[in-house]
Design an enzyme around this catalytic site. Structure first.
Site, short mmCIF file in Angstrom:
data_model
loop_
_atom_site.label_atom_id
_atom_site.label_comp_id
_atom_site.label_asym_id
_atom_site.label_seq_id
_atom_site.Cartn_x
_atom_site.Cartn_y
_atom_site.Cartn_z
N GLY A 12 0.22 -1.46 -0.21
CA GLY A 12 -0.21 0.24 -0.21
C GLY A 12 0.68 1.40 0.09
O GLY A 12 0.21 1.92 0.61
N SER A 13 2.52 1.25 -0.54
CA SER A 13 2.61 2.49 -0.37
C SER A 13 1.77 3.52 -1.31
O SER A 13 2.41 4.32 -1.06
CB SER A 13 4.07 2.32 -1.10
OG SER A 13 4.29 1.76 -2.29
N ASN A 14 1.68 3.56 -2.33
CA ASN A 14 0.51 4.13 -3.25
C ASN A 14 -0.39 4.39 -2.21
O ASN A 14 -1.19 5.83 -2.72
CB ASN A 14 -0.13 3.61 -4.23
CG ASN A 14 1.12 3.33 -5.72
OD1 ASN A 14 1.54 4.44 -5.93
ND2 ASN A 14 1.49 2.37 -5.62
N LYS A 65 -17.01 -14.51 -8.33
CA LYS A 65 -16.21 -12.68 -8.88
C LYS A 65 -17.84 -12.05 -8.25
O LYS A 65 -18.20 -11.16 -8.20
CB LYS A 65 -15.92 -12.40 -9.47
CG LYS A 65 -15.27 -11.93 -9.70
CD LYS A 65 -14.62 -11.13 -11.31
CE LYS A 65 -12.89 -12.05 -11.41
NZ LYS A 65 -11.60 -11.12 -11.16
N MET A 90 -4.82 -7.31 -7.00
CA MET A 90 -4.25 -8.19 -7.92
C MET A 90 -5.22 -8.55 -8.06
O MET A 90 -5.49 -10.00 -8.43
CB MET A 90 -3.40 -8.62 -6.88
CG MET A 90 -2.02 -8.50 -6.28
SD MET A 90 -0.97 -7.44 -7.61
CE MET A 90 -0.16 -8.61 -8.50
N ARG A 91 -6.24 -9.08 -8.28
CA ARG A 91 -7.40 -9.69 -9.42
C ARG A 91 -8.30 -8.21 -10.08
O ARG A 91 -8.49 -7.17 -10.66
CB ARG A 91 -9.11 -9.50 -8.20
CG ARG A 91 -8.46 -10.71 -6.78
CD ARG A 91 -10.21 -10.05 -5.82
NE ARG A 91 -9.16 -11.22 -4.84
CZ ARG A 91 -9.08 -12.65 -4.59
NH1 ARG A 91 -10.03 -13.56 -6.39
NH2 ARG A 91 -8.41 -13.18 -4.86
N LEU A 92 -8.83 -9.51 -11.12
CA LEU A 92 -9.02 -8.66 -12.24
C LEU A 92 -10.82 -8.04 -11.96
O LEU A 92 -11.18 -8.73 -11.46
CB LEU A 92 -9.14 -9.57 -13.29
CG LEU A 92 -9.15 -9.42 -14.74
CD1 LEU A 92 -7.69 -8.53 -15.35
CD2 LEU A 92 -9.06 -10.86 -15.79
N ASN A 107 -6.31 2.62 -13.01
CA ASN A 107 -4.80 1.79 -12.28
C ASN A 107 -4.04 2.10 -12.40
O ASN A 107 -3.81 3.31 -13.61
CB ASN A 107 -5.30 0.04 -12.61
CG ASN A 107 -4.27 -0.89 -12.67
OD1 ASN A 107 -3.99 -0.96 -11.05
ND2 ASN A 107 -3.70 -1.40 -13.23
N HIS A 109 0.21 0.83 -13.18
CA HIS A 109 0.95 0.03 -13.62
C HIS A 109 2.32 -0.01 -14.00
O HIS A 109 2.75 1.02 -14.63
CB HIS A 109 0.04 -1.09 -15.42
CG HIS A 109 0.52 -2.12 -15.23
ND1 HIS A 109 0.34 -3.35 -14.64
CD2 HIS A 109 2.13 -1.98 -16.17
CE1 HIS A 109 1.42 -4.80 -15.31
NE2 HIS A 109 2.06 -4.08 -16.11
C1 GRF Z 1 2.43 -0.41 -8.16
O1 GRF Z 1 3.96 -0.93 -8.11
C2 GRF Z 1 1.33 -0.46 -9.08
O2 GRF Z 1 1.73 -0.26 -9.44
C3 GRF Z 1 1.38 -2.28 -8.59
O3 GRF Z 1 0.94 -2.65 -7.94
C4 GRF Z 1 1.86 -1.41 -7.19
C5 GRF Z 1 1.21 -2.12 -5.94
O4 GRF Z 1 2.41 -1.25 -4.48
N1 GRF Z 1 -0.37 -2.34 -10.03
P1 GRF Z 1 2.00 -0.92 -3.14
O5 GRF Z 1 1.62 -2.02 -3.01
O6 GRF Z 1 1.29 0.21 -3.71
O7 GRF Z 1 3.16 -0.35 -2.82
#
Ligand code: GRF
Length: 200
Positions: A12-14, A65, A90-92, A107, A109
């Site tokens: 969850g760093s983002n 789902k 990490m899910r579609l 999203n 990526h």
């Molecule tokens: C990020 O690199 C993002 O681009 C990808 O998953 C990673 C998530 O990292 N989809 P974090 O959990 O936000 O640290």
């Protein structure tokens, strides 16, 4: 201010970068909900610290789902969420969520899409000996990292690049880019609404 929900599965760093941007008033949004499909994920701890409501689920507890996404849609509607932000989810995303939130799910990526979609994009880029990788933010459709691109930022892969160093460079960009693109999308939405209101 618009209500947004963040979906995440891991560290969850983002998520944290978005929380920090809201607290620093660089991003005008209400963080209404964290949705997490991994009961042990560190992002849950981050949400607790930031006092953000959290819905944690285990996909195995549902028949399919559609069942868990229906529950999520109910929560999102209840909280009047207008934008879904995937940050390491990490899910579609399935048709239940997509049809309710068409064009309102984004999203991030860690590659220059369409290159290296799916899991371990950083490892894929290194294995392919690519000279460039980067970050892509895009709208979500039913495919795996295939929706319309909003922005892409490049990162040079050096000769001696390691997984750690590349991940560090990519995440440094992600943590700045995601909050700023969110701010742009949320304020652009307002500008469009004001425009419509003036026209009527
Ligand atoms: C990020 O690199 C993002 O681009 C990808 O998953 C990673 C998530 O990292 N989809 P974090 O959990 O936000 O640290």
């Amino acid at each position: 201010m618009k209500n947004i929900a963040i979906f995440a599965s891991g560290s969850g760093s983002n998520f944290q970068a978005i929380v920090d941007a809201v607290q620093a008033k660089q991003l005008s949004a209400n963080l209404s909900l964290l949705v997490c499909d991994q009961p042990g994920a560190y992002v849950i701890e981050r949400a607790r610290e930031a006092e953000i409501s959290t819905f944690v689920f285990n996909a195995k507890d549902y028949p399919n789902k559609e069942a868990y996404e229906s529950e999520i849609v109910m929560l999102l509607k209840n909280k009047q969420v207008e934008l879904i932000v995937l940050a390491g989810y990490m899910r579609l995303v399935g048709s239940t969520l997509l049809s309710e939130y068409e064009g309102r799910i984004i999203n991030i990526h860690p590659s220059l899409l369409p290159d290296f979609p799916g899991k371990d994009a950083i490892g894929q880029a290194l294995a392919a000996h690519a000279k460039w990788s980067g970050v892509t933010i895009h709208f979500v459709d039913e495919g795996m990292d295939t929706g319309p691109v909003i922005v892409r930022e490049r990162v040079r892969i050096e000769e001696n690049e390691t997984r750690e160093s590349l991940q560090w460079k990519i995440q440094e960009i992600e943590h700045k880019l995601y909050p700023s693109i969110l701010q742009m999308l949320l304020t652009k939405g307002d500008a469009l609404q004001n425009e419509k209101a003036r026209a009527n």
